[in-house]
Design a protein around this motif. Structure first.
Motif, mmCIF file in Angstrom:
data_model
loop_
_atom_site.group_PDB
_atom_site.id
_atom_site.type_symbol
_atom_site.label_atom_id
_atom_site.label_comp_id
_atom_site.label_asym_id
_atom_site.label_seq_id
_atom_site.Cartn_x
_atom_site.Cartn_y
_atom_site.Cartn_z
ATOM 1 N N MET A 553 0.810 -1.365 0.078
ATOM 2 C CA MET A 553 -0.102 0.050 -0.018
ATOM 3 C C MET A 553 0.861 1.359 -0.166
ATOM 4 N N VAL A 554 1.850 1.173 0.793
ATOM 5 C CA VAL A 554 2.722 2.346 0.927
ATOM 6 C C VAL A 554 3.571 2.655 -0.472
ATOM 7 N N ARG A 555 4.045 1.620 -0.972
ATOM 8 C CA ARG A 555 4.724 1.516 -2.055
ATOM 9 C C ARG A 555 3.811 2.038 -3.401
ATOM 10 N N ARG A 556 2.519 1.747 -3.259
ATOM 11 C CA ARG A 556 1.837 2.373 -4.355
ATOM 12 C C ARG A 556 1.220 3.719 -3.993
ATOM 13 N N GLY A 557 1.693 4.380 -3.076
ATOM 14 C CA GLY A 557 1.308 5.679 -2.815
ATOM 15 C C GLY A 557 -0.005 5.907 -2.135
ATOM 16 N N CYS A 558 -0.617 4.959 -1.809
ATOM 17 C CA CYS A 558 -1.805 5.059 -1.296
ATOM 18 C C CYS A 558 -1.772 5.287 0.429
ATOM 19 N N ASP A 561 -5.384 5.749 6.321
ATOM 20 C CA ASP A 561 -6.014 6.746 7.270
ATOM 21 C C ASP A 561 -6.172 6.128 8.614
ATOM 22 N N LEU A 562 -6.918 6.920 9.442
ATOM 23 C CA LEU A 562 -6.717 6.554 10.949
ATOM 24 C C LEU A 562 -7.390 5.099 11.305
ATOM 25 N N MET A 563 -8.442 4.915 10.422
ATOM 26 C CA MET A 563 -9.049 3.463 10.639
ATOM 27 C C MET A 563 -8.152 2.442 10.139
ATOM 28 N N LEU A 564 -7.337 2.626 9.166
ATOM 29 C CA LEU A 564 -6.442 1.717 8.884
ATOM 30 C C LEU A 564 -5.415 1.355 9.922
ATOM 31 N N LEU A 565 -4.838 2.481 10.313
ATOM 32 C CA LEU A 565 -3.608 2.539 11.208
ATOM 33 C C LEU A 565 -4.038 1.577 12.663
ATOM 34 N N ASN A 566 -5.301 2.231 12.989
ATOM 35 C CA ASN A 566 -5.911 1.396 14.095
ATOM 36 C C ASN A 566 -6.107 -0.040 13.950
ATOM 37 N N THR A 567 -6.313 -0.419 12.825
ATOM 38 C CA THR A 567 -6.919 -1.754 12.542
ATOM 39 C C THR A 567 -5.640 -2.490 12.348
ATOM 40 N N TYR A 568 -4.765 -2.109 11.903
ATOM 41 C CA TYR A 568 -3.515 -2.635 11.687
ATOM 42 C C TYR A 568 -2.823 -2.723 13.132
ATOM 43 N N MET A 569 -2.634 -1.771 13.855
ATOM 44 C CA MET A 569 -2.123 -1.845 15.214
ATOM 45 C C MET A 569 -2.906 -3.060 15.974
ATOM 46 N N ASP A 570 -4.322 -3.021 15.974
ATOM 47 C CA ASP A 570 -5.018 -3.862 16.701
ATOM 48 C C ASP A 570 -4.721 -5.233 16.176
ATOM 49 N N CYS A 571 -4.168 -5.656 14.821
ATOM 50 C CA CYS A 571 -4.052 -7.050 14.356
ATOM 51 C C CYS A 571 -2.540 -7.412 14.721
ATOM 52 N N GLU A 587 3.645 5.790 14.538
ATOM 53 C CA GLU A 587 3.338 6.091 13.264
ATOM 54 C C GLU A 587 2.139 6.763 13.085
ATOM 55 N N ILE A 588 1.144 6.644 13.601
ATOM 56 C CA ILE A 588 -0.402 7.342 13.592
ATOM 57 C C ILE A 588 0.204 8.867 13.726
ATOM 58 N N LYS A 589 0.959 9.360 14.850
ATOM 59 C CA LYS A 589 1.215 10.673 15.127
ATOM 60 C C LYS A 589 2.190 11.035 13.867
ATOM 61 N N SER A 590 3.088 10.284 13.589
ATOM 62 C CA SER A 590 3.992 10.733 12.505
ATOM 63 C C SER A 590 3.369 11.019 11.233
ATOM 64 N N GLN A 591 2.312 10.453 10.826
ATOM 65 C CA GLN A 591 1.439 10.509 9.536
ATOM 66 C C GLN A 591 0.474 11.543 9.817
ATOM 67 N N GLY A 592 0.604 12.433 11.077
ATOM 68 C CA GLY A 592 -0.357 13.509 10.973
ATOM 69 C C GLY A 592 -1.605 13.371 11.572
ATOM 70 N N PHE A 593 -1.844 12.171 11.943
ATOM 71 C CA PHE A 593 -3.207 11.918 12.856
ATOM 72 C C PHE A 593 -3.026 12.317 14.148
ATOM 73 N N ILE A 594 -4.086 12.376 14.805
ATOM 74 C CA ILE A 594 -4.426 12.546 16.148
ATOM 75 C C ILE A 594 -4.881 11.332 16.646
ATOM 76 N N PRO A 595 -4.296 10.554 17.742
ATOM 77 C CA PRO A 595 -4.929 9.239 17.909
ATOM 78 C C PRO A 595 -6.156 9.446 18.749
ATOM 79 N N ASP A 596 -7.178 8.819 18.391
ATOM 80 C CA ASP A 596 -8.314 8.979 18.969
ATOM 81 C C ASP A 596 -8.857 7.950 20.093
ATOM 82 N N VAL A 597 -9.706 7.831 20.498
ATOM 83 C CA VAL A 597 -10.253 6.963 21.579
ATOM 84 C C VAL A 597 -9.883 5.409 21.437
ATOM 85 N N ARG A 598 -10.341 5.029 20.248
ATOM 86 C CA ARG A 598 -10.038 3.550 19.742
ATOM 87 C C ARG A 598 -8.419 3.513 19.476
ATOM 88 N N SER A 599 -7.831 4.588 19.177
ATOM 89 C CA SER A 599 -6.148 4.085 19.153
ATOM 90 C C SER A 599 -5.742 3.771 20.565
#
Length: 916
Positions: A553-558, A561-571, A587-599
């Motif tokens: 996904m990263v290589r293809r330039g996609c 989003d926060l949901m993906l990073l949360n899901t990946y972290m959970d897995c 990485e959530i923070k470094s990507q410019g997102f603010i960790p939410d309650v689910r994070s």
């Protein structure tokens, strides 16, 4: 002038006038002469949307006396451009190609270089040619050439060398033309690379360039669809810094996004700023505020804007009323919605169709079908036949209620008033698929075709999505395979639904093959598709493939989003990779997102499971400081963490806080606190919570019952443990191995070994398979009461079941056999234990030495005595005495002297320890 316009998501953007000021019309005698030259420059250019470099301007400004000589000159340049492009297309860049260019014997003048660059599509080739020309002329390129090179980057969407080129231009004192800047941004927008477009403008700012007005507004419009409110605001402020005049329309765009995100303070701040700049809010802005603030639940704020616009002399229009009615319906304030609707309807001779549709939907959503139908009939009585939209609203309401038969009856009535449209059929198909009536849905699809309407991609998506959710994957795949790709091409939603459906059912290989087909069809997978693939690969135990999907996904330039990073972290946490989980949170923070309650919930839960419960307190306060509102999942994670790290009082306080804040504790919440209390012997409080949970109607699980059985058992309250066990079974629940082990351990510690054996047999009768802990508990209990032979029987049974004893079990069994005088079996077991990689402890060594000594094997006992000392294990005084007696009997006086010395040293050290 031939102005060009950018229209992007409701923004009407015009190119800056200075783009056209550079055209000189002084020498043009007739407008048709200008059109002729302009058309020629358009054909010469590879850009269909108008002039894109100063070369066009040169053509236009030189039309003062258009004659045959000028035409021949232009044609000559064109022929040279053709020859150069032919050479460049002949092979990779290198000495051979450079020699071929030199052989053309054409000095690379600016007009030629511009013409060539406008034909090229490959950035690397363009840059190589650009540098070669620079060397040939030994002169810096002119602004038009630099801008032509930037246009190549825009066409190819390759900006790797952009910063370097802009830096050169900055040093040379030239900058990108406005239309070049716009084309660069538009190129990024078209390819959905909005972050790259944002960075592009920041790079221009870095080198003190002034990006074009339309570049800013185009990007702001594009970002409003994601939305990316913070970046939009940054661009907006930059426009103000550069002196661009911002409009009410631009303010409206930003306010809409901030309001939709629920960032009320930021939206209101923009409104205040707009008013301070002497801008007057128009009806469009008021309508946007009413709609957006209302949709995020700020109904009072929506009412405020509704009344404010009246005070400012603006009369609410149909959009205003309809938006406000919709907001009230969504907020379940139906009475207020009805009152406003009646006020509107009373002042209109012709009913507002949109308001009627909204009110009908409001009644339907509230489950008031009779009122909805009555309003439907009222519309008819007023001489206004309900539109297909009104009928669709009624059908949607019935679909939400699952009243399919009634919906089909309304559908038949509808045909006399309004012709069903594609949406009507889609609503019915959706409803029938949800009800698992696939055959009926297919019949509706056939009726749709008979009516001259053909299923579109939305129809297909509805059927595939609903069938996947109903786990009818073969039918969903059949619909996909049966699609006529010439008429109805699958889109991202089609692929996304089917990929997710296949993955959830464990068919991850099929899901991945479909993902490859998606790529082959030039569809760009979004974060939703990658989220599904990552989650389902991990779920199937294929974590390496899950990691590969993320990297792809990263290589293809996609951008994730926060949901993906949360899901990946959970897995990742569930796969036992705690360090990777931590890094993903960062990485959530470094990507410019603010960790939410689910994070935070995922992080805390994952760390607790990995044995880092002590970090809960720090993360809990970080979450609070960030302003996260804890939901049930977050409370459960934090409460469990506090219980696991011994902060049971804090966990209890959070349980009470949940109740006061309206968050209903779940069986998981109660389970964590009950287990925490039971582990610190606060069993009466644990039992009170147990009763409270039952009184709330929660279905308690085996885990909670087992926590109480374990707790009561550990403090010797066997009768209460039995009562809990009995209640568990009366509820129809089956005790698990942990429940039985807890009860067995309690019975053994209480010396009720016979009762423990009965309990063990009951466990097997209940088809609950004992594990190695079960056998260890039983063997230990039998050895305690010196029933060594019976213990050995269970030892052998354990081995037959393929269970591997742990160190405690080995030690217990070896000690028991040795004490019972069964030295041969004890020795054999001892040797097997060491051969299997086991490390005997002091208790095991002492038991073996005593057993060998008692069995008249003094020298073997002495050999083991020496081994024990070498291993650094302590030797008991009793063991030394037994061994000393055995050595004296065997007349091994030298060895006896050594043991005696050790015995004396042991006695001295013990005496010193007691004296101290």
């Amino acid at each position: 002038m031939l102005p060009s316009f950018f229209v992007f998501h409701g923004l009407h953007l015009t190119d800056s006038d200075d783009m056209y000021d550079t055209f000189s019309f002084a020498g043009i005698r007739r407008f048709d002469e200008f059109c002729s030259i302009y058309a020629f420059s358009q054909r010469f250019s590879s850009f269909p949307n108008g002039p894109s470099s100063e070369l066009d301007r040169k053509f236009v400004s030189s039309v003062g006396g258009v004659d045959c000589d000028n035409s021949r000159k232009v044609e000559g340049v064109r022929q040279v451009v053709d020859r150069v492009c032919h050479v460049l297309e002949g092979g990779p860049w290198g000495p051979a190609l450079e020699n071929a260019l030199s052989a053309l014997d054409e000095k690379p003048q600016s007009d030629l270089v511009i013409g060539v660059l406008r034909r090229l599509k490959d950035v690397s080739l363009a840059i190589n040619y650009f540098r070669w020309c620079e060397k040939q002329t030994d002169q810096p390129h002119c602004p038009e050439v630099y801008n032509s090179l930037l246009m190549v980057m825009a066409r190819s969407k390759n900006f790797n060398s952009l910063e370097q080129v802009l830096e050169e231009m900055s040093i040379a004192g030239i900058g990108p033309f406005n239309n070049t800047c716009i084309e660069l941004v538009v190129s990024c927008v078209r390819s959905q690379k909005l972050r790259e477009a944002f960075n592009l403008l920041q790079t221009m700012r870095k080198f003190k360039f002034r990006p074009a007005f339309s570049a800013y507004t185009t990007l702001i419009g594009a970002l409003s669809t994601i939305p990316e409110s913070d970046r939009m605001l940054t661009l907006f402020h930059q426009m103000q810094e550069l002196g661009y005049e911002v409009t009410v329309h631009l303010f409206t765009t930003l306010i809409r996004v901030f309001a939709k995100e629920g960032r009320v303070d930021a939206a209101l701040s923009l409104l205040d700023e707009m008013k301070s700049n002497s801008f007057n809010a128009d009806i469009v802005l008021y309508n946007v505020c009413i709609d957006c603030f209302g949709k995020v639940g700020k109904v009072d704020m929506a009412w405020k804007f509704f009344h404010e616009m009246r005070m400012n002399g603006l009369m609410p229009d149909d959009v205003t009323y309809t938006s406000m009615i919709g907001v009230l319906c969504k907020a379940e304030k139906l009475d207020e919605a009805v009152k406003l609707f009646e006020e509107m309807d009373a002042n209109r001779k012709v009913p507002c169709v949109y308001a009627y549709n909204t009110m009908i939907m409001g009644y339907g959503s509230a489950g008031k079908f009779d009122e909805a139908y009555s309003l439907f009939e009222r519309q008819k009585r007023k001489g206004c036949i309900p539109s297909v939209i009104a009928y669709n609203c009624v059908l949607t309401c019935l679909g939400k209620k699952g009243r399919t038969e009634e919906a089909l009856r309304v559908f038949d009535e509808m045909k006399t008033d309004a012709a069903p449209n594609l949406s009507t059929y889609n609503i019915l198909i959706d409803m029938l698929c949800r009800a698992c009536k696939v055959e009926a849905a297919l019949r509706v699809q056939d009726a749709m075709k008979e009516a001259g309407l053909y299923p579109n991609v939305m129809t297909v998506n509805i059927m595939i999505d609903r069938l996947c959710k109903a786990q009818q994957l073969d039918e969903a795949c059949a619909i996909y395979e049966g699609m006529d790709h010439k008429v109805c091409m699958p889109d991202a939603i089609t692929f996304s639904s089917l990929i997710d459906g296949l993955g959830r059912r464990g068919r991850v290989n099929d899901a991945y093959r479909l993902y490859e087909k998606m790529l082959d069809s030039d569809q760009n997978p979004n974060a939703i598709v990658y989220t599904s693939l990552i989650r389902n690969f991990f779920k199937c135990g294929r974590k390496e493939d899950g990691h590969k999907i993320y990297k792809e996904m990263v290589r293809r330039g996609c951008s994730p989003d926060l949901m993906l990073l949360n899901t990946y972290m959970d897995c990742v946490f569930k796969a036992g990779e705690a360090d990777k989980g931590r890094s993903l949170f960062e990485e959530i923070k470094s990507q410019g997102f603010i960790p939410d309650v689910r994070s935070y919930s995922i992080l805390i839960h994952g760390l607790v499971k990995a044995g880092f419960a002590h970090e809960t307190y720090k993360l809990f306060h970080a979450m609070k400081e960030q302003g996260c509102e804890l939901d049930t999942r977050a409370y459960n994670a934090v409460i469990d963490g506090f219980c696991k790290c011994g902060k049971v009082n804090k966990a209890y306080q959070l349980l009470e806080e949940m109740k006061t804040k309206g968050q209903q504790p779940t069986v998981v919440t109660y389970g964590s606190v009950i287990d925490g209390l039971a582990k610190i012997d606060r069993l009466d409080e644990a039992y009170m919570l147990f009763e409270e949970a039952k009184s709330k109607g929660l279905e308690l699980n085996v885990i909670i019952y087992s926590s109480l059985v374990d707790g009561f058992g550990k403090v010797g309250r066997i009768d209460e443990a039995y009562l809990i066990m009995e209640e568990l079974m009366q509820k129809g629940l089956a005790p698990n191995v942990y429940t039985y082990n807890s009860l067995l351990d309690a019975l053994v510690k209480a010396g009720e070994i016979d009762e423990a054996i009965v309990c063990f047999q009951s466990m097997k009768d209940m088809d609950c398979t004992p594990n190695h802990f079960t056998y260890s508990i039983l063997i230990n209990g039998l050895c305690r009461v010196r029933k060594f032979n019976k213990a050995f029987v269970y030892w052998q049974e354990m081995k037959k079941q393929g269970l591997n004893p742990n160190t405690v079990t080995y030690t217990t069994m070896i000690s028991g056999l040795a004490k019972s005088g069964n030295i041969r079996d004890a020795t054999g077991l001892f040797e097997r234990f060491k051969a299997s990689g086991g490390i005997p402890d002091s208790a095991c060594y002492n038991a073996m030495i005593e057993g060998l000594s008692s069995g008249d094997k003094a020298m073997e006992a002495y050999t083991l005595f020496e081994e024990t000392r070498r291993k650094g294990c302590s030797i008991n005084t009793k063991t030394c005495v037994v061994l000393l007696d055995a050595l004296h009997k065997a007349e091994c006086l030298e060895q006896a002297g050594i043991v005696g010395a050790v015995l004396r040293e042991t006695a001295k050290s013990q005496h010193a320890s007691r004296s101290w």
